[in-house]
Design an enzyme around this catalytic site. Sequence first.
Site, PDB file in Angstrom:
ATOM      1  N   SER A  72     108.141 -61.656 -20.616  1.00 20.09           N
ATOM      2  CA  SER A  72     109.009 -60.523 -20.260  1.00 20.09           C
ATOM      3  C   SER A  72     108.200 -59.326 -19.809  1.00 20.09           C
ATOM      4  O   SER A  72     107.332 -58.852 -20.538  1.00 20.09           O
ATOM      5  CB  SER A  72     109.824 -60.051 -21.465  1.00 20.09           C
ATOM      6  OG  SER A  72     110.530 -61.096 -22.026  1.00 20.09           O
TER       7      SER A  72
ATOM      8  N   HIS B  84     113.337 -61.887 -16.161  1.00 18.47           N
ATOM      9  CA  HIS B  84     112.597 -63.145 -16.013  1.00 18.47           C
ATOM     10  C   HIS B  84     113.007 -63.755 -14.671  1.00 18.47           C
ATOM     11  O   HIS B  84     114.046 -64.403 -14.581  1.00 18.47           O
ATOM     12  CB  HIS B  84     112.979 -64.152 -17.109  1.00 18.47           C
ATOM     13  CG  HIS B  84     112.675 -63.708 -18.506  1.00 18.47           C
ATOM     14  ND1 HIS B  84     111.538 -64.086 -19.167  1.00 18.47           N
ATOM     15  CD2 HIS B  84     113.369 -62.941 -19.371  1.00 18.47           C
ATOM     16  CE1 HIS B  84     111.553 -63.570 -20.389  1.00 18.47           C
ATOM     17  NE2 HIS B  84     112.650 -62.862 -20.542  1.00 18.47           N
TER      18      HIS B  84
ATOM     19  N   HIS C  22     113.861 -70.408 -22.205  1.00 16.56           N
ATOM     20  CA  HIS C  22     113.897 -70.201 -23.655  1.00 16.56           C
ATOM     21  C   HIS C  22     114.963 -71.097 -24.267  1.00 16.56           C
ATOM     22  O   HIS C  22     116.008 -71.342 -23.649  1.00 16.56           O
ATOM     23  CB  HIS C  22     114.258 -68.744 -23.969  1.00 16.56           C
ATOM     24  CG  HIS C  22     113.346 -67.743 -23.324  1.00 16.56           C
ATOM     25  ND1 HIS C  22     113.527 -67.316 -22.028  1.00 16.56           N
ATOM     26  CD2 HIS C  22     112.253 -67.110 -23.789  1.00 16.56           C
ATOM     27  CE1 HIS C  22     112.573 -66.452 -21.718  1.00 16.56           C
ATOM     28  NE2 HIS C  22     111.778 -66.302 -22.772  1.00 16.56           N
TER      29      HIS C  22
ATOM     30  N   TYR D   2     116.902 -70.221 -26.529  1.00 21.09           N
ATOM     31  CA  TYR D   2     118.139 -69.435 -26.740  1.00 21.09           C
ATOM     32  C   TYR D   2     119.035 -69.403 -25.501  1.00 21.09           C
ATOM     33  O   TYR D   2     120.207 -69.049 -25.588  1.00 21.09           O
ATOM     34  CB  TYR D   2     117.841 -68.005 -27.231  1.00 21.09           C
ATOM     35  CG  TYR D   2     117.072 -67.129 -26.276  1.00 21.09           C
ATOM     36  CD1 TYR D   2     117.652 -66.629 -25.117  1.00 21.09           C
ATOM     37  CD2 TYR D   2     115.756 -66.775 -26.542  1.00 21.09           C
ATOM     38  CE1 TYR D   2     116.942 -65.822 -24.240  1.00 21.09           C
ATOM     39  CE2 TYR D   2     115.034 -65.976 -25.680  1.00 21.09           C
ATOM     40  CZ  TYR D   2     115.634 -65.503 -24.531  1.00 21.09           C
ATOM     41  OH  TYR D   2     114.926 -64.714 -23.675  1.00 21.09           O
ATOM     42  N   GLU D   3     118.487 -69.768 -24.356  1.00 22.86           N
ATOM     43  CA  GLU D   3     119.329 -69.843 -23.163  1.00 22.86           C
ATOM     44  C   GLU D   3     120.225 -71.081 -23.179  1.00 22.86           C
ATOM     45  O   GLU D   3     121.095 -71.232 -22.322  1.00 22.86           O
ATOM     46  CB  GLU D   3     118.461 -69.868 -21.893  1.00 22.86           C
ATOM     47  CG  GLU D   3     117.709 -68.571 -21.653  1.00 22.86           C
ATOM     48  CD  GLU D   3     116.768 -68.684 -20.467  1.00 22.86           C
ATOM     49  OE1 GLU D   3     117.239 -68.496 -19.334  1.00 22.86           O
ATOM     50  OE2 GLU D   3     115.576 -68.964 -20.662  1.00 22.86           O
TER      51      GLU D   3
ATOM     52  N   ALA E 138     105.845 -61.310 -24.609  1.00 21.86           N
ATOM     53  CA  ALA E 138     106.057 -60.047 -25.310  1.00 21.86           C
ATOM     54  C   ALA E 138     106.423 -60.424 -26.741  1.00 21.86           C
ATOM     55  O   ALA E 138     107.159 -61.392 -26.955  1.00 21.86           O
ATOM     56  CB  ALA E 138     107.189 -59.273 -24.659  1.00 21.86           C
TER      57      ALA E 138
ATOM     58  N   MET F 298     110.148 -65.254 -29.118  1.00 19.41           N
ATOM     59  CA  MET F 298     111.173 -66.294 -28.933  1.00 19.41           C
ATOM     60  C   MET F 298     110.770 -67.311 -27.867  1.00 19.41           C
ATOM     61  O   MET F 298     111.623 -67.916 -27.234  1.00 19.41           O
ATOM     62  CB  MET F 298     112.497 -65.634 -28.535  1.00 19.41           C
ATOM     63  CG  MET F 298     112.968 -64.534 -29.464  1.00 19.41           C
ATOM     64  SD  MET F 298     114.413 -63.703 -28.777  1.00 19.41           S
ATOM     65  CE  MET F 298     114.526 -62.277 -29.867  1.00 19.41           C
ATOM     66  N   SER F 299     109.480 -67.459 -27.662  1.00 18.74           N
ATOM     67  CA  SER F 299     109.043 -68.390 -26.609  1.00 18.74           C
ATOM     68  C   SER F 299     107.778 -69.102 -27.062  1.00 18.74           C
ATOM     69  O   SER F 299     107.468 -69.146 -28.252  1.00 18.74           O
ATOM     70  CB  SER F 299     108.758 -67.597 -25.324  1.00 18.74           C
ATOM     71  OG  SER F 299     107.656 -66.733 -25.508  1.00 18.74           O
TER      72      SER F 299
ATOM     73  N   ASN G 203     106.727 -53.951 -29.260  1.00 18.90           N
ATOM     74  CA  ASN G 203     107.449 -53.106 -30.233  1.00 18.90           C
ATOM     75  C   ASN G 203     106.964 -53.523 -31.609  1.00 18.90           C
ATOM     76  O   ASN G 203     106.430 -54.623 -31.763  1.00 18.90           O
ATOM     77  CB  ASN G 203     108.961 -53.362 -30.131  1.00 18.90           C
ATOM     78  CG  ASN G 203     109.299 -54.839 -30.320  1.00 18.90           C
ATOM     79  OD1 ASN G 203     109.144 -55.646 -29.396  1.00 18.90           O
ATOM     80  ND2 ASN G 203     109.721 -55.202 -31.514  1.00 18.90           N
TER      81      ASN G 203
ATOM     82  N   HIS H 291     115.804 -54.751 -25.817  1.00 22.41           N
ATOM     83  CA  HIS H 291     115.110 -55.395 -24.700  1.00 22.41           C
ATOM     84  C   HIS H 291     114.523 -54.339 -23.761  1.00 22.41           C
ATOM     85  O   HIS H 291     113.467 -54.544 -23.166  1.00 22.41           O
ATOM     86  CB  HIS H 291     116.098 -56.308 -23.949  1.00 22.41           C
ATOM     87  CG  HIS H 291     115.454 -57.162 -22.897  1.00 22.41           C
ATOM     88  ND1 HIS H 291     114.405 -58.023 -23.162  1.00 22.41           N
ATOM     89  CD2 HIS H 291     115.712 -57.303 -21.564  1.00 22.41           C
ATOM     90  CE1 HIS H 291     114.050 -58.649 -22.036  1.00 22.41           C
ATOM     91  NE2 HIS H 291     114.825 -58.223 -21.062  1.00 22.41           N
TER      92      HIS H 291
HETATM   93  N1  HPA Z   1     111.148 -60.129 -32.101  1.00 23.38           N
HETATM   94  C1  HPA Z   1     111.300 -61.282 -31.424  1.00 23.38           C
HETATM   95  N2  HPA Z   1     110.957 -61.409 -30.146  1.00 23.38           N
HETATM   96  C2  HPA Z   1     110.437 -60.339 -29.528  1.00 23.38           C
HETATM   97  C3  HPA Z   1     110.260 -59.113 -30.189  1.00 23.38           C
HETATM   98  C4  HPA Z   1     110.636 -59.008 -31.550  1.00 23.38           C
HETATM   99  O1  HPA Z   1     110.502 -57.954 -32.187  1.00 23.38           O
HETATM  100  N3  HPA Z   1     109.711 -58.259 -29.273  1.00 23.38           N
HETATM  101  C5  HPA Z   1     109.576 -58.963 -28.120  1.00 23.38           C
HETATM  102  N4  HPA Z   1     109.998 -60.231 -28.264  1.00 23.38           N
END
Ligand code: HPA
Length: 275
Positions: free
Chosen positions: A33, A64, A86, A88-89, A116, A214-215, A238, A250
């Site tokens: 991302s 993406h 992903h 989750y998609e 990320a 998540m990847s 973050n 996001h």
């Molecule tokens: N959690 C899960 N996936 C993420 C995060 C997070 O804090 N930041 C970027 N991708």
Amino acid sequence: MSLVTTYNQVQEAAAYIQSRTSHQPEIGLILGSGLGVLSNLVENPTTIAYEDIPHFPKSTVEGHAGELLIGTIRGRTVMLMKGRFHIYEGYGPELTAFPVRVMKAVGVKQLLVTNAAGGINTAYHAGDLMLISDHLNLTARNPLIGPNDEQFGVRFPDMSEAYSKRLRAIAKEVAARHSFTFQEGVYVGLLGPNYETPAEIRMMRTLGADAVGMSTVSEVIVARHAGLEVLGISCISNMAAGILDQPLSHEEVMETAEQVKEQFLGLVLDIIPAM
Ligand code: HPA
């Protein structure tokens, strides 16, 4: 479509890509991302939309893009995924890792994955880059489930060096020439798509995770199954839930990636010729 990826599907996707380019890729790159900016630096690129490649899934998330670029970066021929898939998609884990098998089929030997991730280690700061030393697969899914086709790899692949020691040493050496902080830690892969609860983050810290996303884990499992040498870099976009007194979004992930893009580019551009 059957649940399990067949060798023929991978061969068809690879043959299509090879029909579109005369480049012979050696290094696979998967951009996370907000990190797609690296794709601007591919020289003499052949660009192929995912939707044109037989059996390729389509990416559905904002931020993406869905393109494959094949070209050179600092003298090395790369196959770069701008945008990834992903779980989750709604894709099965084997489908999220389908492009990795295609990379292998076109001759790629090494894979650089980026993502990320949220910082779990409280010594981290948003904007840090982190070398992935290892991962925890907490998705409760596995891309290798189903009958094993030996043409892809062995039934029970070794994961004791999922992220290559050799490539990690190179990455650290390169990073030492740059002035930013280069953390090294364990990435935990979850399903998402919701961000975690503070209790989940505390649990994962106890389990030994430094960053969460998540990847990546499915891709790396398939890459190791295929015998690719893997290097992983996270952008800590973050701090994970509950560490700072603020909600996660996001937008923040994308903003931080934008802020660190020069550092990220500088690092990756120097690593690629050394891989
Ligand atoms: N959690 C899960 N996936 C993420 C995060 C997070 O804090 N930041 C970027 N991708």
